[in-house]
Scaffold this motif. Structure first.
Motif, PDB file in Angstrom:
ATOM      1  N   UNK A  94       2.890  -4.247  -4.309  1.00  0.00           N
ATOM      2  CA  UNK A  94       2.406  -3.135  -3.486  1.00  0.00           C
ATOM      3  C   UNK A  94       3.018  -3.293  -2.096  1.00  0.00           C
ATOM      4  N   UNK A  95       3.288  -2.190  -1.430  1.00  0.00           N
ATOM      5  CA  UNK A  95       3.883  -2.349  -0.118  1.00  0.00           C
ATOM      6  C   UNK A  95       4.099  -1.050   0.621  1.00  0.00           C
ATOM      7  N   UNK A  96       4.741  -1.169   1.773  1.00  0.00           N
ATOM      8  CA  UNK A  96       4.959  -0.034   2.677  1.00  0.00           C
ATOM      9  C   UNK A  96       6.397  -0.074   3.175  1.00  0.00           C
ATOM     10  N   UNK A  97       7.037   1.089   3.176  1.00  0.00           N
ATOM     11  CA  UNK A  97       8.378   1.228   3.751  1.00  0.00           C
ATOM     12  C   UNK A  97       8.315   2.375   4.756  1.00  0.00           C
ATOM     13  N   UNK A  98       8.570   2.083   6.002  1.00  0.00           N
ATOM     14  CA  UNK A  98       8.507   3.097   7.046  1.00  0.00           C
ATOM     15  C   UNK A  98       9.898   3.653   7.345  1.00  0.00           C
ATOM     16  N   UNK A  99       9.927   4.930   7.628  1.00  0.00           N
ATOM     17  CA  UNK A  99      11.144   5.565   8.123  1.00  0.00           C
ATOM     18  C   UNK A  99      10.741   6.582   9.177  1.00  0.00           C
ATOM     19  N   UNK A 106       3.830   2.230  -1.741  1.00  0.00           N
ATOM     20  CA  UNK A 106       3.900   2.077  -3.182  1.00  0.00           C
ATOM     21  C   UNK A 106       2.790   1.170  -3.671  1.00  0.00           C
ATOM     22  N   UNK A 107       2.318   1.502  -4.890  1.00  0.00           N
ATOM     23  CA  UNK A 107       1.151   0.823  -5.441  1.00  0.00           C
ATOM     24  C   UNK A 107       1.403   0.507  -6.917  1.00  0.00           C
ATOM     25  N   UNK A 108       1.018  -0.670  -7.302  1.00  0.00           N
ATOM     26  CA  UNK A 108       1.190  -1.133  -8.684  1.00  0.00           C
ATOM     27  C   UNK A 108       0.130  -0.477  -9.567  1.00  0.00           C
ATOM     28  N   UNK A 109       0.559   0.379 -10.486  1.00  0.00           N
ATOM     29  CA  UNK A 109      -0.385   1.079 -11.366  1.00  0.00           C
ATOM     30  C   UNK A 109      -0.449   0.459 -12.756  1.00  0.00           C
ATOM     31  N   UNK A 110       0.184  -0.690 -12.964  1.00  0.00           N
ATOM     32  CA  UNK A 110       0.281  -1.256 -14.308  1.00  0.00           C
ATOM     33  C   UNK A 110      -0.949  -2.066 -14.683  1.00  0.00           C
ATOM     34  N   UNK A 111      -1.150  -2.202 -15.999  1.00  0.00           N
ATOM     35  CA  UNK A 111      -2.157  -3.076 -16.595  1.00  0.00           C
ATOM     36  C   UNK A 111      -1.401  -4.023 -17.526  1.00  0.00           C
ATOM     37  N   UNK A 112      -1.471  -5.323 -17.318  1.00  0.00           N
ATOM     38  CA  UNK A 112      -0.688  -6.239 -18.151  1.00  0.00           C
ATOM     39  C   UNK A 112      -0.858  -5.978 -19.642  1.00  0.00           C
ATOM     40  N   UNK A 122      -9.710  -2.357  -5.831  1.00  0.00           N
ATOM     41  CA  UNK A 122      -9.142  -2.971  -4.639  1.00  0.00           C
ATOM     42  C   UNK A 122      -7.884  -2.229  -4.190  1.00  0.00           C
ATOM     43  N   UNK A 123      -7.016  -1.893  -5.159  1.00  0.00           N
ATOM     44  CA  UNK A 123      -5.778  -1.180  -4.814  1.00  0.00           C
ATOM     45  C   UNK A 123      -6.085   0.231  -4.319  1.00  0.00           C
ATOM     46  N   UNK A 124      -7.072   0.858  -4.933  1.00  0.00           N
ATOM     47  CA  UNK A 124      -7.439   2.215  -4.513  1.00  0.00           C
ATOM     48  C   UNK A 124      -7.922   2.205  -3.061  1.00  0.00           C
ATOM     49  N   UNK A 125      -8.768   1.238  -2.725  1.00  0.00           N
ATOM     50  CA  UNK A 125      -9.250   1.150  -1.346  1.00  0.00           C
ATOM     51  C   UNK A 125      -8.127   0.774  -0.382  1.00  0.00           C
ATOM     52  N   UNK A 126      -7.219  -0.082  -0.839  1.00  0.00           N
ATOM     53  CA  UNK A 126      -6.052  -0.439  -0.012  1.00  0.00           C
ATOM     54  C   UNK A 126      -5.203   0.801   0.267  1.00  0.00           C
ATOM     55  N   UNK A 127      -4.964   1.595  -0.769  1.00  0.00           N
ATOM     56  CA  UNK A 127      -4.171   2.811  -0.603  1.00  0.00           C
ATOM     57  C   UNK A 127      -4.871   3.779   0.352  1.00  0.00           C
ATOM     58  N   UNK A 128      -6.175   3.937   0.212  1.00  0.00           N
ATOM     59  CA  UNK A 128      -6.935   4.831   1.092  1.00  0.00           C
ATOM     60  C   UNK A 128      -6.794   4.402   2.556  1.00  0.00           C
ATOM     61  N   UNK A 129      -6.896   3.092   2.819  1.00  0.00           N
ATOM     62  CA  UNK A 129      -6.764   2.603   4.196  1.00  0.00           C
ATOM     63  C   UNK A 129      -5.359   2.838   4.740  1.00  0.00           C
TER      64      UNK A 129
END
Length: 505
Positions: A94-99, A106-112, A122-129
């Protein structure tokens, strides 16, 4: 910034076996290097099985691209605990690229070890923030591997983002400009309200759909807010779409109301404790005495089970509605003897014409399963109807939802949702009414508003507003939809969409 160009690649499936078409990858990567791109987004399935030898080759192949590169994992990458190798050899999950003027989150949507996806708590709340943090950016791009809305030409609708409805609601709430994804090996572009949903096909995998070829997408962000997305195939063929952002408007309808429709769903009449008899009685009384609609639509699940006792109860309730009715069956309605009982008590759903408005019933329910299907023949019927009634205001009525619903686990309940949605948007249906999932939701895809009704009288629903039904008022130039609380009659605005009703209405 006059404009910024992004190359969107996906599903390279890099491996040593025949799944990987290295010549297609080289052709596209060389073209990206040669053209004026500012950076590249790869939306997952970099490798084919998540193996170390594949990741090692992938690092070499990705190194051929001489542009800044954002890479996120796909379901194939996390096989065999490949997510550990992804972090070791590719980068963060997961991460951020600024321009300038924008950001890619970008967010990891996979399930192993599963093909399905999920953006968990956790990822949903991270994305919201992160969306709140970058709320001032002109262009906000969210990238994930899994598709957000159903795609055409993918076969059976599956491998979906389990919380696609919540994700869609979050992106719309935060004015996200673009959602970019891959996964299904089909390039596609949809406009959902003011959000562009950009699906890339597969860049270099042998598995293409319906004999298609490898491709990638070109995203151009213009300084005036325009977003241009081009699907570019290795053959040189291109499909280009340009979208201008919607301007905030105050909607004031022109002229008098042309038609009023009440939409109900999931009454689930029974003698079980979950059926709220008094709530349904109150809703019917309020509809008759206060709303006085021209037509009442029930989008399925009249009864909890398809047995005669429940159908008799349902008939007692719905005979009290004074307006004309159109009722389509839901999956509960045709359990046991329900298919025959539905026809006996309520009859075969037929096309209803009210002046210049036409209501087209589509049966999607199947025996003994919540999974629905319209089928290839049914899709042809819808396409023919939309063409035949092109001069009228067309409303398609069915049970199963064709867009994901918030607060509901999306399981691909309509297995051909992608093809059905394509038929509806290509045919420019003026309105689509569905009723599955126990929650109310409304959104416009391309030119077609799609409205889902919550449960009118079943306790096991997913709607914080409670049991409800929808009130739809149609004017010459717009459709206004309210959700009406079934107990108290309290209204909340669900959506306003500009449309053009027939001149002679």
């Amino acid at each position: 910034m006059d404009m910024l160009r992004i190359a969107h690649i996906s599903d390279t499936h890099i491996t040593g076996d025949s799944a990987y078409k290295s010549y297609a990858y080289d052709l596209i990567s060389n073209e990206i290097n040669r053209l004026n791109f500012d950076f590249v987004i790869h939306t997952g399935d970099v490798t084919n099985q998540g193996l170390r030898e594949e990741y090692e080759r992938a690092t070499y192949e990705l190194g051929k691209i001489n542009k800044p590169l954002v890479v996120l994992p796909g379901n194939h990458d996390v096989r065999n605990v490949g997510y550990k190798l992804f972090e070791e050899l590719i980068g963060p999950l997961n991460g951020i690229y600024e321009f300038k003027d924008g950001v890619v989150i970008w967010v990891d949507s996979t399930i192993p070890d599963l093909s399905d996806g999920r953006v968990g708590g956790h990822k949903f709340r991270w994305l919201k923030k992160r969306l709140e943090e970058y709320s001032d950016r002109k262009f906000k791009i969210v990238a994930a591997h899994h598709h957000l809305v159903p795609l055409p030409d993918t076969g059976r609708e599956r491998n979906v983002l389990y919380n696609a409805g919540d994700m869609l609601g979050l992106l719309l709430l935060h004015d996200v400009s673009l959602y970019v994804c891959g996964h299904k090996h089909v390039p596609n572009i949809y406009r959902v309200e003011d959000l562009i949903v950009d699906n890339a096909g597969c860049t270099s995998c042998r598995k293409t759909r319906k004999g298609d070829v490898n491709s990638y997408n070109i995203i151009t962000l213009h300084d005036d807010g325009r977003i241009e997305v081009t699907i570019r195939r290795v053959t040189g063929d291109e499909v280009r779409r340009v979208h201008r952002p919607l301007r905030p408007q105050i909607f004031v309808p022109r002229g008098e109301r042309l038609l009023r429709v009440v939409q109900m769903s999931e009454s689930n009449v029974s003698d079980r404790v979950y059926f709220r008899r008094k709530v349904l009685e109150n809703a019917i009384r309020f509809i008759n005495e206060k709303l006085k609609p021209d037509l009442v639509i029930h989008s399925g699940d009249l009864v909890d089970m398809g047995i005669e006792r429940y159908y008799e109860k349902a008939m007692d309730f719905y005979e009290k509605i004074e307006a004309e009715k159109l009722i389509v069956p839901g999956h509960n309605d045709i359990t046991y003897l329900g298919y025959d009982l539905f026809l006996e008590y309520f009859g075969e759903p037929e096309i209803v014409e009210v002046g210049d408005f036409v209501f087209l019933p589509v049966i999607s329910a199947q025996y003994e399963t919540p999974i629905g299907v319209v089928g290839r023949i049914g899709q042809k019927h819808i396409a023919r109807w939309l063409e035949e009634y092109r001069e009228k205001f067309t409303v398609v009525v069915m049970h199963h939802n064709i867009v994901p619903i918030p607060r509901s686990r999306e399981l691909g309940f309509l297995e051909d949702a992608g093809d059905v949605l394509k038929v509806l948007t290509d045919g420019e249906a003026n309105l689509v009414l569905t009723g599955h999932g126990g929650n109310t939701f409304g959104v416009r895809i391309e030119k077609t508003p799609v409205v889902n009704a919550g449960s009118v009288s079943w306790e096991l629903h997913r709607n914080p507003f409670g049991n409800s039904f929808n009130l739809i008022d149609i004017y010459k130039d717009m459709v206004v939809v309210f959700e009406v609380q079934a107990t108290w009659g309290t209204r909340r605005l669900l959506g306003i969409w500009k449309v053009e009703a027939p001149v002679g209405s």
